[in-house]
Design a protein around this motif. Structure first.
Motif, PDB file in Angstrom:
ATOM      1  N   UNK A   1     -12.250  20.753  -0.457  1.00 50.56           N
ATOM      2  CA  UNK A   1     -13.185  20.560  -1.561  1.00 50.56           C
ATOM      3  C   UNK A   1     -13.762  19.148  -1.575  1.00 50.56           C
ATOM      4  N   UNK A   2     -12.947  18.167  -1.173  1.00 53.75           N
ATOM      5  CA  UNK A   2     -13.449  16.790  -1.097  1.00 53.75           C
ATOM      6  C   UNK A   2     -14.622  16.690  -0.130  1.00 53.75           C
ATOM      7  N   UNK A   3     -14.528  17.419   0.985  1.00 55.72           N
ATOM      8  CA  UNK A   3     -15.562  17.334   2.018  1.00 55.72           C
ATOM      9  C   UNK A   3     -16.724  18.283   1.748  1.00 55.72           C
ATOM     10  N   UNK A   4     -16.464  19.375   1.016  1.00 56.02           N
ATOM     11  CA  UNK A   4     -17.532  20.316   0.668  1.00 56.02           C
ATOM     12  C   UNK A   4     -18.429  19.759  -0.432  1.00 56.02           C
ATOM     13  N   UNK A   5     -17.870  18.914  -1.277  1.00 50.34           N
ATOM     14  CA  UNK A   5     -18.579  18.381  -2.446  1.00 50.34           C
ATOM     15  C   UNK A   5     -19.969  17.856  -2.063  1.00 50.34           C
ATOM     16  N   UNK A   6     -21.002  18.209  -2.840  1.00 47.54           N
ATOM     17  CA  UNK A   6     -22.367  17.740  -2.536  1.00 47.54           C
ATOM     18  C   UNK A   6     -22.489  16.220  -2.488  1.00 47.54           C
ATOM     19  N   UNK A   7     -21.619  15.520  -3.217  1.00 46.55           N
ATOM     20  CA  UNK A   7     -21.685  14.053  -3.233  1.00 46.55           C
ATOM     21  C   UNK A   7     -21.168  13.438  -1.935  1.00 46.55           C
ATOM     22  N   UNK A   8     -20.525  14.248  -1.100  1.00 47.58           N
ATOM     23  CA  UNK A   8     -20.018  13.747   0.179  1.00 47.58           C
ATOM     24  C   UNK A   8     -21.110  13.898   1.238  1.00 47.58           C
TER      25      UNK A   8
ATOM     26  N   UNK B   1       0.830  -1.199   0.000  1.00 42.93           N
ATOM     27  CA  UNK B   1       0.000   0.000   0.000  1.00 42.93           C
ATOM     28  C   UNK B   1       0.871   1.258   0.000  1.00 42.93           C
ATOM     29  N   UNK B   2       0.420   2.272  -0.721  1.00 51.01           N
ATOM     30  CA  UNK B   2       1.083   3.570  -0.752  1.00 51.01           C
ATOM     31  C   UNK B   2       0.118   4.588  -0.151  1.00 51.01           C
ATOM     32  N   UNK B   3       0.654   5.443   0.721  1.00 53.60           N
ATOM     33  CA  UNK B   3      -0.186   6.382   1.472  1.00 53.60           C
ATOM     34  C   UNK B   3       0.471   7.754   1.488  1.00 53.60           C
ATOM     35  N   UNK B   4      -0.328   8.793   1.210  1.00 54.84           N
ATOM     36  CA  UNK B   4       0.142  10.172   1.300  1.00 54.84           C
ATOM     37  C   UNK B   4      -0.492  10.816   2.525  1.00 54.84           C
ATOM     38  N   UNK B   5       0.348  11.267   3.451  1.00 53.60           N
ATOM     39  CA  UNK B   5      -0.127  11.914   4.672  1.00 53.60           C
ATOM     40  C   UNK B   5       0.145  13.408   4.591  1.00 53.60           C
ATOM     41  N   UNK B   6      -0.857  14.202   4.991  1.00 50.53           N
ATOM     42  CA  UNK B   6      -0.722  15.664   4.999  1.00 50.53           C
ATOM     43  C   UNK B   6      -1.209  16.173   6.352  1.00 50.53           C
ATOM     44  N   UNK B   7      -0.293  16.759   7.120  1.00 50.22           N
ATOM     45  CA  UNK B   7      -0.601  17.208   8.478  1.00 50.22           C
ATOM     46  C   UNK B   7      -0.404  18.713   8.583  1.00 50.22           C
ATOM     47  N   UNK B   8      -1.459  19.407   9.034  1.00 54.53           N
ATOM     48  CA  UNK B   8      -1.425  20.868   9.154  1.00 54.53           C
ATOM     49  C   UNK B   8      -1.381  21.275  10.620  1.00 54.53           C
ATOM     50  N   UNK B   9      -0.748  22.418  10.890  1.00 58.58           N
ATOM     51  CA  UNK B   9      -0.907  23.026  12.202  1.00 58.58           C
ATOM     52  C   UNK B   9      -2.394  23.303  12.407  1.00 58.58           C
ATOM     53  N   UNK B  10      -2.889  23.031  13.598  1.00 53.14           N
ATOM     54  CA  UNK B  10      -4.321  23.176  13.855  1.00 53.14           C
ATOM     55  C   UNK B  10      -4.819  24.589  13.516  1.00 53.14           C
ATOM     56  N   UNK B  11      -4.076  25.603  13.936  1.00 55.29           N
ATOM     57  CA  UNK B  11      -4.500  26.986  13.696  1.00 55.29           C
ATOM     58  C   UNK B  11      -4.603  27.278  12.203  1.00 55.29           C
ATOM     59  N   UNK B  12      -3.642  26.779  11.426  1.00 49.68           N
ATOM     60  CA  UNK B  12      -3.653  26.999   9.977  1.00 49.68           C
ATOM     61  C   UNK B  12      -4.892  26.371   9.354  1.00 49.68           C
ATOM     62  N   UNK B  13      -5.186  25.129   9.749  1.00 49.92           N
ATOM     63  CA  UNK B  13      -6.354  24.447   9.180  1.00 49.92           C
ATOM     64  C   UNK B  13      -7.647  25.130   9.599  1.00 49.92           C
ATOM     65  N   UNK B  14      -7.755  25.485  10.873  1.00 47.13           N
ATOM     66  CA  UNK B  14      -9.005  26.064  11.358  1.00 47.13           C
ATOM     67  C   UNK B  14      -9.271  27.427  10.730  1.00 47.13           C
ATOM     68  N   UNK B  15      -8.227  28.186  10.444  1.00 51.86           N
ATOM     69  CA  UNK B  15      -8.403  29.463   9.753  1.00 51.86           C
ATOM     70  C   UNK B  15      -8.961  29.245   8.347  1.00 51.86           C
ATOM     71  N   UNK B  16      -8.432  28.243   7.652  1.00 44.56           N
ATOM     72  CA  UNK B  16      -8.929  27.934   6.304  1.00 44.56           C
ATOM     73  C   UNK B  16     -10.361  27.416   6.361  1.00 44.56           C
ATOM     74  N   UNK B  17     -10.647  26.569   7.346  1.00 46.40           N
ATOM     75  CA  UNK B  17     -11.987  26.001   7.492  1.00 46.40           C
ATOM     76  C   UNK B  17     -13.016  27.099   7.755  1.00 46.40           C
ATOM     77  N   UNK B  18     -12.651  28.083   8.573  1.00 40.29           N
ATOM     78  CA  UNK B  18     -13.579  29.157   8.937  1.00 40.29           C
ATOM     79  C   UNK B  18     -14.026  29.969   7.719  1.00 40.29           C
ATOM     80  N   UNK B  19     -13.235  29.932   6.655  1.00 40.80           N
ATOM     81  CA  UNK B  19     -13.554  30.699   5.460  1.00 40.80           C
ATOM     82  C   UNK B  19     -14.415  29.929   4.464  1.00 40.80           C
ATOM     83  N   UNK B  20     -14.742  28.692   4.768  1.00 40.26           N
ATOM     84  CA  UNK B  20     -15.581  27.895   3.868  1.00 40.26           C
ATOM     85  C   UNK B  20     -17.047  28.017   4.275  1.00 40.26           C
ATOM     86  N   UNK B  21     -17.944  27.936   3.309  1.00 41.05           N
ATOM     87  CA  UNK B  21     -19.372  28.070   3.632  1.00 41.05           C
ATOM     88  C   UNK B  21     -19.928  26.885   4.420  1.00 41.05           C
ATOM     89  N   UNK B  22     -19.242  25.757   4.401  1.00 45.25           N
ATOM     90  CA  UNK B  22     -19.737  24.548   5.069  1.00 45.25           C
ATOM     91  C   UNK B  22     -18.925  24.221   6.316  1.00 45.25           C
TER      92      UNK B  22
END
Length: 316
Positions: free
Chosen positions: A188-195, A109-130
């Motif tokens: 965008x993966x999580x915002x997508x209406x199909x999710x 198996x091949x896996x790509x991991x992406x880890x953000x500082x919590x503050x960085x992610x939460x700032x980006x999340x706060x700007x999304x409509x969902x």
């Protein structure tokens, strides 16, 4: 400032110890020599790594604190369980910083991991409509998303990672754009209406049984419980135990639990010097008292004798 490295290993314990920021153990379950690759990239607010291992492995540990940790399976070549949940090839993994985890990774198996500082992610999340809906979704360790969108996002994420690994431009020029692009793809993966924003993926009973047995054996090193003991402790039949291990780890309870203990011996050997601890004493710490049987089982799993294992290769 960008920090990057590409490593190749012939031991999964060295591989696990080299993954930056993560406190974790890998245990090899399938027999044979281990070969793995690890590519890592750290920017100011993000850490990414791409790993691939040629053996079946169970990973357990604690996610980096004050981080939001995502992982994208690049391929799913066998039975995969993340926090007891079944995984398919359009599943996004998520862990909160400081969260304990157990992940069953199949051969190759091949896996790509992406880890953000919590503050960085939460700032980006706060700007999304969902933002609120995604917050609910992030209570799940396995998030099923649109298969079509996931395939496209996986290609773009891999491409961005590869380009960043080979870029010779100063990190300050492109790091913010890379971090933002990675954030955008995952959001965008999580915002997508199909999710499905209300999805629930409970841990399976079979996974619970395997994980409970794993932890019991790791905790009771000197007197590892037998299969019969485990059946009594968990109040399940031997058939249920057998079926659980076959479904989750594609092996038998006896082989799995012996492998966990053999991996424990190997980690012990690799974090101690021969003058500090003999092979026999290291084996006894994990409940192996017949040295000839132990050596044969160790060789069968790792394709080398205990005496051939490099001592004190991992910081203790």
């Amino acid at each position: 400032m960008k920090h990057q490295n590409i490593s190749h290993f012939r031991d999964i314990h060295l591989h696990a110890a080299t993954v930056q920021q993560w406190s974790q153990d890998y245990s090899q379950l399938s027999a044979g020599s281990s070969e793995s690759s690890l590519m890592q990239l750290s920017t100011e607010h993000c850490h990414m790594f791409l790993e691939q291992i040629n053996q079946r492995v169970v990973q357990n540990g604690v996610a980096p604190r004050e981080r939001m940790c995502f992982a994208v399976p690049i391929n799913v070549p066998g039975s995969v369980r993340m926090q007891g949940r079944d995984v398919d090839d359009s599943s996004l993994f998520f862990l909160n910083g400081g969260e304990e985890f157990m992940f069953h990774m199949p051969t190759g198996m091949q896996l790509l991991s992406v880890t953000f500082e919590r503050e960085t992610f939460e700032q980006a999340l706060a700007q999304t409509p969902s933002a609120k809906e995604i917050g609910v979704l992030l209570r799940q360790p396995v998030i099923r998303v649109s298969h079509k969108r996931f395939a496209a996002a996986r290609r773009r994420l891999l491409s961005m990672f590869s380009q960043a690994m080979t870029s010779e431009a100063p990190g300050g020029v492109w790091e913010p754009a890379l971090e933002q692009a990675m954030l955008d793809e995952l959001l965008q993966l999580m915002i997508d209406p199909a999710c499905d924003k209300q999805q629930r993926s409970p841990s399976s009973t079979r996974s619970f049984i395997v994980e409970k047995c794993h932890r019991l054996v790791a905790a009771q090193m000197l007197s590892a419980p037998s299969v019969i003991d485990l059946c009594e402790r968990l109040q399940v039949s031997r058939r249920t135990l057998q079926n659980s291990f076959h479904a989750v780890a594609e092996t038998t309870p006896l082989k799995y639990l012996r492998s966990v203990r053999l991996n424990g011996v190997r980690r012990t050997l690799m974090t101690t010097r021969a003058a500090q601890l003999s092979i026999g004493d290291a084996a006894a710490q994990w409940g192996f008292y017949h040295l000839s049987h132990f050596a044969a089982e160790y060789f069968e799993l790792f394709a080398e004798l205990p005496s051939q294992t490099t001592r004190a290769a991992i910081p203790g």
